[in-house]
Write a protein that holds these residues in place. Sequence first.
Motif, PDB file in Angstrom:
ATOM      1  N   PRO A   1       0.795  -1.228   0.000  1.00 51.53           N
ATOM      2  CA  PRO A   1       0.000   0.000   0.000  1.00 51.53           C
ATOM      3  C   PRO A   1       0.834   1.288   0.000  1.00 51.53           C
ATOM      4  CG  PRO A   1      -0.259  -1.212   2.084  1.00 51.53           C
ATOM      5  CD  PRO A   1       0.462  -2.111   1.125  1.00 51.53           C
ATOM      6  N   ALA A   2       2.019   1.276   0.603  1.00 58.36           N
ATOM      7  CA  ALA A   2       2.865   2.474   0.540  1.00 58.36           C
ATOM      8  C   ALA A   2       3.297   2.711  -0.904  1.00 58.36           C
ATOM      9  CB  ALA A   2       4.080   2.320   1.454  1.00 58.36           C
ATOM     10  N   PHE A   3       3.653   1.627  -1.563  1.00 51.20           N
ATOM     11  CA  PHE A   3       4.026   1.674  -2.977  1.00 51.20           C
ATOM     12  C   PHE A   3       2.828   2.159  -3.798  1.00 51.20           C
ATOM     13  CE2 PHE A   3       4.368  -0.580  -7.095  1.00 51.20           C
ATOM     14  CZ  PHE A   3       5.700  -0.386  -7.455  1.00 51.20           C
ATOM     15  N   GLY A   4       1.660   1.623  -3.485  1.00 49.78           N
ATOM     16  CA  GLY A   4       0.446   1.998  -4.220  1.00 49.78           C
ATOM     17  C   GLY A   4       0.131   3.481  -4.087  1.00 49.78           C
ATOM     18  N   SER A   5       0.264   3.984  -2.877  1.00 46.02           N
ATOM     19  CA  SER A   5      -0.011   5.408  -2.654  1.00 46.02           C
ATOM     20  C   SER A   5       0.986   6.275  -3.420  1.00 46.02           C
ATOM     21  CB  SER A   5       0.052   5.701  -1.149  1.00 46.02           C
ATOM     22  OG  SER A   5       0.111   7.072  -0.915  1.00 46.02           O
ATOM     23  N   ALA A   6       2.244   5.848  -3.431  1.00 50.70           N
ATOM     24  CA  ALA A   6       3.267   6.613  -4.163  1.00 50.70           C
ATOM     25  C   ALA A   6       2.964   6.611  -5.656  1.00 50.70           C
ATOM     26  CB  ALA A   6       4.648   6.023  -3.895  1.00 50.70           C
ATOM     27  N   VAL A   7       2.564   5.449  -6.185  1.00 52.44           N
ATOM     28  CA  VAL A   7       2.259   5.362  -7.617  1.00 52.44           C
ATOM     29  C   VAL A   7       1.049   6.238  -7.954  1.00 52.44           C
ATOM     30  CG1 VAL A   7       1.442   3.813  -9.460  1.00 52.44           C
ATOM     31  CG2 VAL A   7       3.319   3.088  -7.960  1.00 52.44           C
ATOM     32  N   GLN A   8       0.057   6.242  -7.065  1.00 50.26           N
ATOM     33  CA  GLN A   8      -1.119   7.093  -7.318  1.00 50.26           C
ATOM     34  C   GLN A   8      -0.714   8.549  -7.483  1.00 50.26           C
ATOM     35  OE1 GLN A   8      -5.013   4.963  -5.317  1.00 50.26           O
ATOM     36  NE2 GLN A   8      -3.878   6.367  -4.051  1.00 50.26           N
TER      37      GLN A   8
END
Lengths: 139, 736
Positions: free
Chosen positions: B683-690
């Motif tokens: 999810p940290a990766f996901g938030s960064a990609v968003q």
Amino acid sequence: MRRLLDVLREDCGLTAIKEGCGEGECGACAILIDGRVVDSCILPVGAAQGREIETLESIRETARGRLIVDGLSRGGGVQCGFCTPGIAVTIEALLRENPNPSEYEIRDGISGNLCRCTGYQQIVEGVLYTAAETRERSR
Amino acid sequence: MRHKITREVERVDARIKSRGELPYLADYEFEDRLYARVVRSRVARGTITARNTPALPEHYHYITADDIPPEGKNCVRMIQDDWPAFAEHEVRYYGEPLGLLVGPDRDTLAQLVEQFESAVEYREHEAAVTIDEGLALKGGPVHGSDNLFADLHTRKGDPEGALKRSARVIEREFRTAYQEHVYIEPQALVGTRENGMVTIYISTQCPFYVRKAVSTALGLPPDDVAVVQTATGGGFGGKENYPDVVAVPVAIAVAKIDRPIELILDRMEDLKYTSKRHPSRVRYRVGLDETERIIAVDVDMVLEAGAYESSSRVVLQRGMFSSNSVYEFPNVHVRGRAVATNNVPSDAFRGFGAPQGLFAAEMLMTQIARVIGLDELTLKQQHLLKQGSPTLTNGRIYEEVKLPEMLEHVRRVSGYDHKRAAYGLGLGRGIGISLFKHGSAFTGNGEQEIIKARVRIRKRADGRPELLVANVEIGQGVLTTFRKIVAEVLDIPYSEVVYDNHNTSQIPDSGPTCASRSVAIVGYLLQEAAKKLKGRLHEPGEFEVEQVYEHPAHLHWDAESLNGDAYPSYAWGVNCVEVEVDRVTYEVNVVGVWTAYDVGRAIDEGVIRGQIIGGAIQGLGYAGLEKLENARGRFLQHTMADYCIPTSLDYPNVDYALFDNPYPYGPFGAKGAGEVVFDGIAPAFGSAVQQAIGCEIAQLPLTPEYISERVHGTDRTVHTQRKTHTAEPQPVASSP
Ligand code: FES
Ligand code: FES
């Protein structure tokens, strides 16, 4: 023809060599042939004809080999340990070629060895230690 | 001040492993050893109409269900007995074992497997291989009448009423895909007979699981089977139940042939046919009041369980209990279903359902924040659990929650605030933070009702203490940490402690090596047992002390309603990931990873650091790299060249910080740490990609193809509804 891996492991009893994939992808079966890292699982035994083979069994008894073991052991470069012998062999080849590698050069040098446990960082730190100690001791 | 037990020592197994001197299963010699290979189904679903078993050369055997002793049972016992050792009439997944070929030469066996598999005739049925197909009962139910191995609910407050009262309802759907364990040592065992007993040497996390499965299949009392764990080259959950699946057929063969029989899966078999992480689909309906506070959360989680139940019910529970992440919402309903399909059963994988639940919950929070125009971390902080908070199962958070200071730390070292503001939206750079927790030990009353762990310490005649426990080293460091715990109590060097017996005939059952329970639960029992030994090491002769698990009295659990304290304690984490997304290829480059954890107290900082870094890199693989696709029941990636796991070049160094928060029922205050270190990365990766791409993401893995679709797709709107009051689940507006 039999694989070099099987001949070394089964006929010669050199079981530091591990088989992780048998398809030349993981590096667990790494050995040195004429000083270069080779995955012994994808080599037919004939390909080693007349060439010099080194395995971890000999490397670990050398001065640098002992420092490689030190480097991996001190700082957490070993977890399950199944990838470790292949990585130790690869480090030997790397340091022979480049006694003072940068962090990137180390990461590049071991990139053919897969480790699922450590995330590599502590292996890299271990190699930096080994390289520094080797230089220190050979002064 | 750090407790001195946290100080890093050299792992006891590091040198022997790096010298290549520690034998793994494949390195053992067995006299008169035969080899085995599994004959498998070549259809995903069908009825066997003819076996046409070819003739066998001399000295070869073909073992099938017919060879199971009459007092035994054709099953691989885990929680249920539904998974057969050998399929008899029906096959439920591609690669399901039909029989075991045994003989002296491996090349001959490989040829025979080909002949035997191609000889079998089937009447093929339509297979259901995805979550949606399983729910739709495609081809008719695989299991029961509804395809559900479990359909569970847990409820807090009045979620329906609160949703009706809400000023705004936001809906989202998230999906995650398979992940393969890729332990570098494949599944491996030798079955033999020693001292008259069927004896299994095996690479495993759970020797007593293997014993239970083998004794059930053979119809023997458990004590008549011995299981010896051999040095295990990685597990990650993949050697929790699956070793039973390979051990039972071999044991049946040993009982008949009476020779040592070796079965080592080659890598392609291991990738194609062993269990994976459960794919998931998680839908949310979230109600906000006039002040934009979240007052209701309705969760519908579905896990793809595969053809047999394995541990899916329990994985599902952990997934459900993770679906609110670290937030307190007053009204919650969670429905969880484990749906049957025609795939190899999904099973344990580091995190055990939590990564799926946490990914969905954390992404949900980022997306709600965006809808209501609030900063992500502000929204999260507004709802953060704290000491004394009720959990979503109406239990309590008993411990101090250190997330605020951990978050503060991670923001500072990562430069989050500045970067988040500077990178803008959709400009190719992003930084994201996740908050999460992981319950140590078995869910609910599992430790008390199912495991009932028992440990012993023997005072040997030579004065050294010897640990008699069932937990095993799989790379996580338990050979070192257990020794340290006992040595610290007894005030002796840790190298004095003996811990090398991994034979079920000689050790008590202290439970499996999984669920972040080894140190937290068994380590505590060892600490308490060692206290009984204190001052007695000089007594003459040999004697033992024992300690049995007792559930802390303040914890309660109702297994029917899934109500109460789901876990005795939690490890907590904050992760931050920074990325750059290539605006042509949509490749994601990770440029920084910062982490903070509360694992109670670290028994060894070096061991914990190893878990943190290794978990983070494995988590990044799950988040963005490891793609495993399934077409009609077959995995398309089945070599290590196709299924890519992280190499040393893929990710940067991982920064970490530990926040001490000693837990009274953990050894020296330690809680579990093996899984929390994986849970929060995606999810940290996901938030960064968003942030980098300027639109919402809703699945794992975040491959370049998917990101490109998101960026170029038409569906970039923010999905929100005002005042929807239907009780029926809404169609989800955003699907990848
Ligand atoms: S075993 Fe040779 S590269 Fe993996
Ligand atoms: S230490 Fe386990 S694979 Fe490297």
